[in-house]
Each structure stands twice: as C-alpha cells, then as structure tokens.
Design an enzyme around this catalytic site. Structure first.
Site, PDB file in Angstrom:
ATOM      1  N   ASP A 120      43.363  48.240  54.708  1.00  0.00           N
ATOM      2  CA  ASP A 120      43.588  49.647  55.041  1.00  0.00           C
ATOM      3  C   ASP A 120      43.701  49.860  56.548  1.00  0.00           C
ATOM      4  O   ASP A 120      44.459  50.724  57.006  1.00  0.00           O
ATOM      5  CB  ASP A 120      42.471  50.513  54.476  1.00  0.00           C
ATOM      6  N   SER A 153      34.532  42.686  43.584  1.00  0.00           N
ATOM      7  CA  SER A 153      33.435  43.562  43.992  1.00  0.00           C
ATOM      8  C   SER A 153      33.298  43.647  45.514  1.00  0.00           C
ATOM      9  O   SER A 153      34.177  44.153  46.194  1.00  0.00           O
ATOM     10  CB  SER A 153      32.149  43.078  43.324  1.00  0.00           C
ATOM     11  N   LYS A 168      37.243  44.949  40.575  1.00  0.00           N
ATOM     12  CA  LYS A 168      35.952  45.542  40.202  1.00  0.00           C
ATOM     13  C   LYS A 168      35.598  46.593  41.243  1.00  0.00           C
ATOM     14  O   LYS A 168      35.125  46.275  42.334  1.00  0.00           O
ATOM     15  CB  LYS A 168      34.853  44.485  40.119  1.00  0.00           C
TER      16      LYS A 168
END
Length: 433
Positions: free
Chosen positions: A347, A336, A361
């Site tokens: 990224d 999460s 999640k």
C-alpha cells in the site's frame, strides 16, 4: 411447575372437602376456627420457607462460577438436562474405553467452539494452552516444521522446515499434507489439535503419514522429537550488498531478532533488502506491528474492526523508515500477520512483492484465559490494510508473478530457488545495477 403442584396437593389433602365435615363438628365454635387458622398459617409459612429454600438452592446452582442459566441462552435447563441424560447413557451403554468426566467436559467445550464453523476459534485445555504459549516464546519439543491448515482438505500442511530440525532430516517439504499421526487419522481435527499430537517429549518418536503432490501413494516418515529453538528471523548478506532476511513466524521473540538483523545489515553496508515471507503462517498482531514500525513510513500500519464496528488503529511514526530498495517474497502459504506486513508494504509502495498470491487470512483471534488455566482462541475482528483492503479469502497479489519451481529445487542437491533468484534480479534493478 411440578413442585408447586405437589405442594398445593399436599395442603389441600390435609383437610376434608368443604361442606363435608361431620355434623357434630359443624358449628363447634370459634376455638376450632382459631386452631384451624393457626395451623393453616403455620403450614403456609412452612411451605413458603420450603419454596424459598428451593429457590435458594436453584439460585446457587444457577450462579456457579458467576453464570446464570438464561432461558433465552443456548445453555438453558433443557441443555443441562439433556447433557446429564447423555452422560447417563454413556455410563450405562458405552462399550469401548472408559471416558473420564474431564474428557467429557473438554469435549463439550470443544463442540461449543466447533459449532461456530470457524477453524481459528478453538478451546485449549490448560495443558494445551501452556504448550501453545511455549511455542510462541520460541522453544518447544517437536519436529521443527511450520504448518497451516489447508483450506481444501482441512489437513495440516507443512509450510516450511527449520534448518537442522527433525523435519528437515527426514525430508519433509513445504505443501506436504499430514494425513495421519502414529496411525491415527487427523481429518476433521483443528490445526492445534493435530499439532498437539505431533509434539511430545524429547527423544520420543512420532510417525507421520504424508500426502505429497505428484506422489503415487502415501509417504511415511518416522521422526524423533527434539528440543526446537525457533530462530524466527535469520539474516544472510548476499552479493552486491544485498541483505536477505527470512521471517518464518511473528512470535514474541521475533521483534528483537528482526531489530538485530536490520542493525547488522545496516552495519554491513546494506544497499538493498529482500524480506522473505514465504511459508510464514502469521503469529502475533503486536509482533508484526512492532516489526512494521521499524521499516514503514509515517501512517497506518493496520486497523481492525469488531462486530460492533469498533475500530482499533495501529500506526507508525515513520522515524525508522527503510531507506534502501526493498523486495518481499510471498507465496500461497504467507498468511495472517505475514499478509499484514506485505499489505502495508504494498500500500505504501515501499517495496516490490515477488512470488504468488498469498493465503488470504484477514481476521484476528484473541486468547481469552479462564481461572482453571484453560482458554479459548476466538475470532474477534477483521483487519484492513492501510488503504482499507480486507484480504480475507482473497489474498494479496504480487507485483511480479513467479511460481515456485519445485521440481528444480528438490531435483538437485544445490536446491536452486527460482523465486529468490527473481527477487535478486528485481532488487538489482531497483538498486540501479
């Protein structure tokens, strides 16, 4: 409708059938006609009044708490009628312990959310909501273990234990599955329901039956509940000017703790940073965004999209971008909010991820409170990393794969952590040492 039919029969039954009046009454003059007309009008007005009264009562019943019974809704008259029928059978036939009206209502509410088939959408009673909010503030009474719901078994799984807490004292380990609490099987319960059984008054005992990997039988531990202060962020300065920051959850208290840890690390001439997200089950979206804004470059942190395609973006101005090499430790229990941070770091190529693939999640829940103090937690959107990746059911792969050596860690009093050692090795390489 049956009620309308009854009224109709009543008015028709008050007069003899047409053409069957006694001969002497036929043609008896306009007086009887006027009397009949007045009586008829009076009866009609009376029935209209009853009808409006009936509709009024029905409207009051249907507008309780501002809710209108909609025939196209799952909550229609048929459902209400059947629930009352079930309640009658329970009252008349149920043999075991008596169940209160409040317990029955709570069961209905829970069942409504259970029907979604989403383990993250649940109903909280007022008491449960208060307990949940206390935990997110960093203090509660329990055993001091971080937990998530195991996707294969549905059982609560320990992802980590707090230093000095009852869970550490008895030897609970990450990946232990909790099978019973005080002899009661918790299979099929939501994670929050199971946790509510484990927590309790300070000084009381709770017995946990554990399934542990490679153990031949169930393990049983008796823990004494204690006041747990959750230090969600801890800092340790390592050799070679490396700082190690462990984040165990993303709660409201975590933001200031993370800011303080970064400040102390910078003040200690940090030349490289390891952020440990292993066993971190997630937490508050606002908290993780605020913490990411302390280290990320300018741009997107994360964005969410709901069922209508509405997009909400969370960005960073880049004013506090981390200026030292970074390594992030992750494992299958990093979930999460932990994946939001790990995904953004990956990224932007801000750091190197070391460990194993994360939990996966990629959805967000919202707490919706009600006036009676209860609430629901319901899945409202999916989240996406800055590059537009939704990792739900997939997880985030590390840049450097390094499975945890549990045998070495638990088989020695020194608890050698091979993943942490690998992170140090990678970080030293990034630091040019």
């Amino acid at each position: 409708m049956e009620e309308n039919q009854t009224y109709f029969d009543y008015t028709a039954g008050g007069m003899p059938p047409a053409g069957k009046a006694p001969k002497e009454e036929r043609g008896s003059g306009r007086g009887l006609f006027l009397v009949g007309m007045i009586v008829g009008i009076g009866v009609s007005l009376f029935l209209v009044a009853i009808a409006f009264l009936g509709f009024g009562v029905q409207a009051v019943m249907e507008h309780q708490d501002g809710v209108v019974l909609d025939e196209d809704s799952a909550v229609d008259r048929t459902l209400v009628s059947k629930l009352q029928m079930l309640e009658n059978y329970i009252d008349r036939l149920y043999f075991l312990d008596e169940v209160s009206d409040e317990e029955l209502r709570t069961g209905i509410y829970r069942g409504f959310l259970d029907a979604l088939g989403d383990p993250y959408s649940i109903y909280y009673s007022a008491e449960e909501l208060n307990s949940f909010m206390e935990q997110t503030k960093g203090t509660y009474y329990g055993i001091g273990a971080y937990m998530t719901q195991d996707t294969e078994t549905g059982l609560p799984m320990v992802t980590g234990v707090m230093a000095g807490a009852p869970a550490e004292a008895v030897g609970l380990r990450p990946n232990d599955l909790i099978y019973e609490v005080d002899g009661v099987s918790i299979y099929g319960m939501s994670l929050d329901e199971a946790i509510s059984l484990i927590k309790g008054p300070e000084g009381t005992n709770v017995v946990l039956t554990i399934v542990r990997e490679n153990a031949q039988d169930f393990l049983e531990f008796t823990l004494t509940r204690a006041k747990v202060e959750t230090p969600t962020v801890t800092l340790t300065m390592l050799d070679d000017d490396m700082a190690y920051i462990e984040i165990t959850e993303f709660d409201s208290v975590s933001v200031d703790q993370f800011a303080e840890a970064l400040a102390v690390a910078k003040g200690s001439d940090m030349r490289g940073l390891i952020i440990d997200l292993r066993g971190n089950p997630g937490g508050s979206l606002d908290a993780v965004v605020a913490m990411c804004q302390m280290i990320l470059p300018k741009g997107m942190v994360v964005y969410t999209e709901d069922k209508y395609g509405h997009r909400e973006e969370y960005t960073c101005d880049g004013s506090r971008e981390l200026q030292v090499p970074l390594v992030v430790l992750v494992d299958r229990n990093s979930a999460s909010a932990a994946e939001i941070m790990a995904g953004a770091i990956k990224d932007y190529s801000l750091g190197t991820l070391v460990g194993t693939t994360t939990f996966g999640k990629g959805i967000v829940q919202q707490i919706v409170p009600f006036r009676d103090g209860s609430a629901i937690k319901i899945t409202t959107s999916a989240y996406y990393t800055p590059n537009g990746n939704n990792i739900h059911g997939i997880g985030i792969e590390p840049d450097v794969e390094c499975p945890f050596d549990g045998e070495a860690y638990y088989g020695s009093e020194d608890h050698p952590d091979n993943q942490l050692e690998k992170a140090k090795e990678v970080l030293l390489g990034l630091m040019g040492k």
